[in-house]
Design a protein around this motif. Structure first.
Motif, PDB file in Angstrom:
ATOM      1  N   PRO A 172      11.250  60.642  29.215  1.00  0.00           N
ATOM      2  CA  PRO A 172      10.928  61.946  29.877  1.00  0.00           C
ATOM      3  C   PRO A 172      10.120  62.224  31.179  1.00  0.00           C
ATOM      4  O   PRO A 172       9.606  60.897  31.431  1.00  0.00           O
ATOM      5  N   ASP A 173      10.962  63.371  32.398  1.00  0.00           N
ATOM      6  CA  ASP A 173      10.085  62.783  33.349  1.00  0.00           C
ATOM      7  C   ASP A 173       8.503  63.211  33.775  1.00  0.00           C
ATOM      8  O   ASP A 173       7.690  62.627  34.528  1.00  0.00           O
ATOM      9  N   SER A 174       7.941  63.547  32.332  1.00  0.00           N
ATOM     10  CA  SER A 174       6.227  63.369  32.016  1.00  0.00           C
ATOM     11  C   SER A 174       5.484  61.825  31.793  1.00  0.00           C
ATOM     12  O   SER A 174       4.604  62.039  32.535  1.00  0.00           O
ATOM     13  N   VAL A 175       6.432  61.054  31.788  1.00  0.00           N
ATOM     14  CA  VAL A 175       5.609  59.635  31.332  1.00  0.00           C
ATOM     15  C   VAL A 175       5.665  58.591  32.570  1.00  0.00           C
ATOM     16  O   VAL A 175       5.897  58.736  33.904  1.00  0.00           O
ATOM     17  N   PRO A 176       3.402  58.993  32.306  1.00  0.00           N
ATOM     18  CA  PRO A 176       3.299  58.087  33.858  1.00  0.00           C
ATOM     19  C   PRO A 176       4.428  56.733  34.084  1.00  0.00           C
ATOM     20  O   PRO A 176       4.306  55.727  33.221  1.00  0.00           O
ATOM     21  N   THR A 177       4.336  56.367  35.471  1.00  0.00           N
ATOM     22  CA  THR A 177       4.998  54.969  35.454  1.00  0.00           C
ATOM     23  C   THR A 177       3.354  54.357  36.435  1.00  0.00           C
ATOM     24  O   THR A 177       3.438  54.638  37.941  1.00  0.00           O
ATOM     25  N   PHE A 178       3.919  52.890  36.517  1.00  0.00           N
ATOM     26  CA  PHE A 178       3.035  52.456  37.239  1.00  0.00           C
ATOM     27  C   PHE A 178       3.848  51.330  37.759  1.00  0.00           C
ATOM     28  O   PHE A 178       4.413  50.345  37.116  1.00  0.00           O
ATOM     29  N   ASP A 179       3.719  51.483  39.182  1.00  0.00           N
ATOM     30  CA  ASP A 179       4.734  49.485  39.969  1.00  0.00           C
ATOM     31  C   ASP A 179       3.267  49.168  39.483  1.00  0.00           C
ATOM     32  O   ASP A 179       1.911  48.880  40.211  1.00  0.00           O
ATOM     33  N   LYS A 180       3.446  47.985  39.835  1.00  0.00           N
ATOM     34  CA  LYS A 180       2.600  46.366  39.427  1.00  0.00           C
ATOM     35  C   LYS A 180       3.338  45.195  40.074  1.00  0.00           C
ATOM     36  O   LYS A 180       4.066  44.896  40.402  1.00  0.00           O
ATOM     37  N   MET A 181       2.227  44.565  40.311  1.00  0.00           N
ATOM     38  CA  MET A 181       2.107  42.943  40.938  1.00  0.00           C
ATOM     39  C   MET A 181       1.635  42.096  40.350  1.00  0.00           C
ATOM     40  O   MET A 181       2.519  41.656  39.724  1.00  0.00           O
ATOM     41  N   THR A 182       0.802  42.306  39.467  1.00  0.00           N
ATOM     42  CA  THR A 182       0.599  41.116  38.512  1.00  0.00           C
ATOM     43  C   THR A 182       1.402  41.346  37.249  1.00  0.00           C
ATOM     44  O   THR A 182       2.119  41.955  37.215  1.00  0.00           O
ATOM     45  N   PHE A 183       1.448  40.122  36.923  1.00  0.00           N
ATOM     46  CA  PHE A 183       2.776  40.105  35.527  1.00  0.00           C
ATOM     47  C   PHE A 183       2.090  40.387  33.955  1.00  0.00           C
ATOM     48  O   PHE A 183       2.626  40.854  33.583  1.00  0.00           O
ATOM     49  N   SER A 184       0.628  40.903  33.757  1.00  0.00           N
ATOM     50  CA  SER A 184       0.181  40.970  32.737  1.00  0.00           C
ATOM     51  C   SER A 184      -0.213  42.520  33.139  1.00  0.00           C
ATOM     52  O   SER A 184      -0.787  42.682  33.989  1.00  0.00           O
ATOM     53  N   CYS A 185       0.236  43.264  32.611  1.00  0.00           N
ATOM     54  CA  CYS A 185      -0.563  44.744  32.572  1.00  0.00           C
ATOM     55  C   CYS A 185      -1.805  45.384  32.959  1.00  0.00           C
ATOM     56  O   CYS A 185      -2.743  45.763  33.288  1.00  0.00           O
ATOM     57  N   CYS A 186      -2.748  44.744  32.278  1.00  0.00           N
ATOM     58  CA  CYS A 186      -3.550  44.197  31.909  1.00  0.00           C
ATOM     59  C   CYS A 186      -5.041  43.787  32.592  1.00  0.00           C
ATOM     60  O   CYS A 186      -5.664  44.127  33.281  1.00  0.00           O
ATOM     61  N   ALA A 187      -3.708  43.239  33.646  1.00  0.00           N
ATOM     62  CA  ALA A 187      -4.543  42.426  35.413  1.00  0.00           C
ATOM     63  C   ALA A 187      -4.806  43.437  36.575  1.00  0.00           C
ATOM     64  O   ALA A 187      -5.092  43.242  37.097  1.00  0.00           O
ATOM     65  N   ASP A 188      -4.021  44.959  35.882  1.00  0.00           N
ATOM     66  CA  ASP A 188      -3.643  45.770  37.363  1.00  0.00           C
ATOM     67  C   ASP A 188      -4.284  46.604  37.044  1.00  0.00           C
ATOM     68  O   ASP A 188      -4.658  47.369  35.727  1.00  0.00           O
ATOM     69  N   ARG A 189      -5.734  47.351  37.323  1.00  0.00           N
ATOM     70  CA  ARG A 189      -6.355  48.342  37.440  1.00  0.00           C
ATOM     71  C   ARG A 189      -5.954  49.663  37.012  1.00  0.00           C
ATOM     72  O   ARG A 189      -6.554  49.885  36.070  1.00  0.00           O
ATOM     73  N   ALA A 190      -4.990  50.602  37.564  1.00  0.00           N
ATOM     74  CA  ALA A 190      -4.649  51.533  37.601  1.00  0.00           C
ATOM     75  C   ALA A 190      -4.585  51.297  35.508  1.00  0.00           C
ATOM     76  O   ALA A 190      -4.281  52.246  34.262  1.00  0.00           O
ATOM     77  N   ILE A 191      -3.383  50.386  35.650  1.00  0.00           N
ATOM     78  CA  ILE A 191      -3.092  50.237  33.442  1.00  0.00           C
ATOM     79  C   ILE A 191      -3.214  50.096  32.888  1.00  0.00           C
ATOM     80  O   ILE A 191      -3.670  50.905  32.003  1.00  0.00           O
ATOM     81  N   SER A 192      -4.067  49.479  33.218  1.00  0.00           N
ATOM     82  CA  SER A 192      -5.401  48.593  32.281  1.00  0.00           C
ATOM     83  C   SER A 192      -6.277  50.518  31.917  1.00  0.00           C
ATOM     84  O   SER A 192      -7.019  50.382  30.599  1.00  0.00           O
ATOM     85  N   GLU A 193      -6.451  51.324  32.798  1.00  0.00           N
ATOM     86  CA  GLU A 193      -7.725  52.549  32.318  1.00  0.00           C
ATOM     87  C   GLU A 193      -5.985  53.191  31.949  1.00  0.00           C
ATOM     88  O   GLU A 193      -7.125  53.802  31.035  1.00  0.00           O
ATOM     89  N   ALA A 194      -5.238  53.376  32.389  1.00  0.00           N
ATOM     90  CA  ALA A 194      -4.189  54.648  31.353  1.00  0.00           C
ATOM     91  C   ALA A 194      -4.266  54.148  29.912  1.00  0.00           C
ATOM     92  O   ALA A 194      -3.759  54.646  28.961  1.00  0.00           O
ATOM     93  N   LEU A 195      -4.769  52.664  29.198  1.00  0.00           N
ATOM     94  CA  LEU A 195      -4.455  51.760  27.939  1.00  0.00           C
ATOM     95  C   LEU A 195      -5.800  51.956  27.473  1.00  0.00           C
ATOM     96  O   LEU A 195      -5.602  52.371  26.449  1.00  0.00           O
ATOM     97  N   GLU A 196      -6.603  52.779  28.358  1.00  0.00           N
ATOM     98  CA  GLU A 196      -8.043  53.137  27.496  1.00  0.00           C
ATOM     99  C   GLU A 196      -7.799  54.056  26.880  1.00  0.00           C
ATOM    100  O   GLU A 196      -7.122  54.663  26.769  1.00  0.00           O
ATOM    101  N   GLY A 197      -8.394  53.769  26.003  1.00  0.00           N
ATOM    102  CA  GLY A 197      -8.130  55.347  25.159  1.00  0.00           C
ATOM    103  C   GLY A 197      -8.932  54.876  23.418  1.00  0.00           C
ATOM    104  O   GLY A 197      -9.462  54.377  22.725  1.00  0.00           O
ATOM    105  N   ASP A 198      -9.254  55.965  22.621  1.00  0.00           N
ATOM    106  CA  ASP A 198      -8.937  55.968  20.521  1.00  0.00           C
ATOM    107  C   ASP A 198      -8.028  54.965  20.403  1.00  0.00           C
ATOM    108  O   ASP A 198      -8.339  54.520  19.474  1.00  0.00           O
ATOM    109  N   ARG A 199      -6.767  55.023  20.856  1.00  0.00           N
ATOM    110  CA  ARG A 199      -5.685  54.004  19.956  1.00  0.00           C
ATOM    111  C   ARG A 199      -5.844  52.156  20.464  1.00  0.00           C
ATOM    112  O   ARG A 199      -5.947  51.839  21.795  1.00  0.00           O
ATOM    113  N   ASP A 200      -5.876  51.439  19.237  1.00  0.00           N
ATOM    114  CA  ASP A 200      -5.917  50.589  19.248  1.00  0.00           C
ATOM    115  C   ASP A 200      -5.276  49.655  19.026  1.00  0.00           C
ATOM    116  O   ASP A 200      -4.599  47.916  19.260  1.00  0.00           O
ATOM    117  N   GLN A 201      -3.703  50.171  18.849  1.00  0.00           N
ATOM    118  CA  GLN A 201      -2.051  49.239  18.944  1.00  0.00           C
ATOM    119  C   GLN A 201      -1.138  49.774  20.003  1.00  0.00           C
ATOM    120  O   GLN A 201      -1.344  50.897  20.151  1.00  0.00           O
TER     121      GLN A 201
END
Length: 168
Positions: free
Chosen positions: A48-77
């Motif tokens: 869907p057009d509403s899916v957030p899309t992030f461009d990254k240079m780091t291999f791990s998504c967790c090493a990218d600040r914007a992606i890491s912040e997007a993954l924060e929240g109440d979901r642990d999976q």
């Protein structure tokens, strides 16, 4: 499966469709699109057009600040699908696990250019406690019940998936 095989694309498209139909949050990352190219049109069309899309240079998504912040929240999976299994998927899954998140790698919705790299990465992930699942088992876990309103549509889509050599 190779990253552009019809089997891989069909499975990742089904996973995206099921997530959308069941209101499962999705985000997309693209590794260095300027050098590696855009998201494959066959995948972009499935989102869907509403899916957030992030461009990254780091291999791990967790090493990218914007992606890491997007993954924060109440979901642990966090479920991971994509390419390359032995690089971006592996490093992201290991980093998520190290942060106490439950990382699930959807094995038939991940691929590497070399099948041996894919197999080696899955073996390592399993040894390191990352959970492995298939598209089919994931979708049925999301549905939980054959009476779910989306059951018939998604079960039909699973049945219509192209078979791979490893499905026999």
């Amino acid at each position: 499966m190779t990253p552009c095989s019809s089997h891989f694309l069909a499975r990742i498209r089904l996973l995206a469709h099921a997530a959308d139909a069941l209101d499962i949050p999705v985000l997309v990352t693209r590794q260095y699109p300027r050098g590696l190219g855009p998201l494959l049109p066959e995948l972009a069309e499935a989102l869907p057009d509403s899916v957030p899309t992030f461009d990254k240079m780091t291999f791990s998504c967790c090493a990218d600040r914007a992606i890491s912040e997007a993954l924060e929240g109440d979901r642990d999976q966090v479920l991971l699908a994509g390419i390359e299994t032995h690089v971006c998927v592996l490093q992201t899954a290991l980093d998520l696990a190290a942060r106490g998140r439950h990382a699930y790698v959807i094995t038939d919705a991940c691929a590497s250019r070399a099948p041996a790299d894919h197999r080696q990465a899955l073996a390592r992930l399993s040894r390191e406690g990352v959970r492995l699942a298939s598209v089919e088992s994931t979708v049925f876990e999301w549905l939980r019940d054959a009476r779910h309103p989306q059951f018939r549509e998604l079960a039909r889509a699973i049945r219509d998936l192209p078979k791979t050599d490893s499905d026999s």
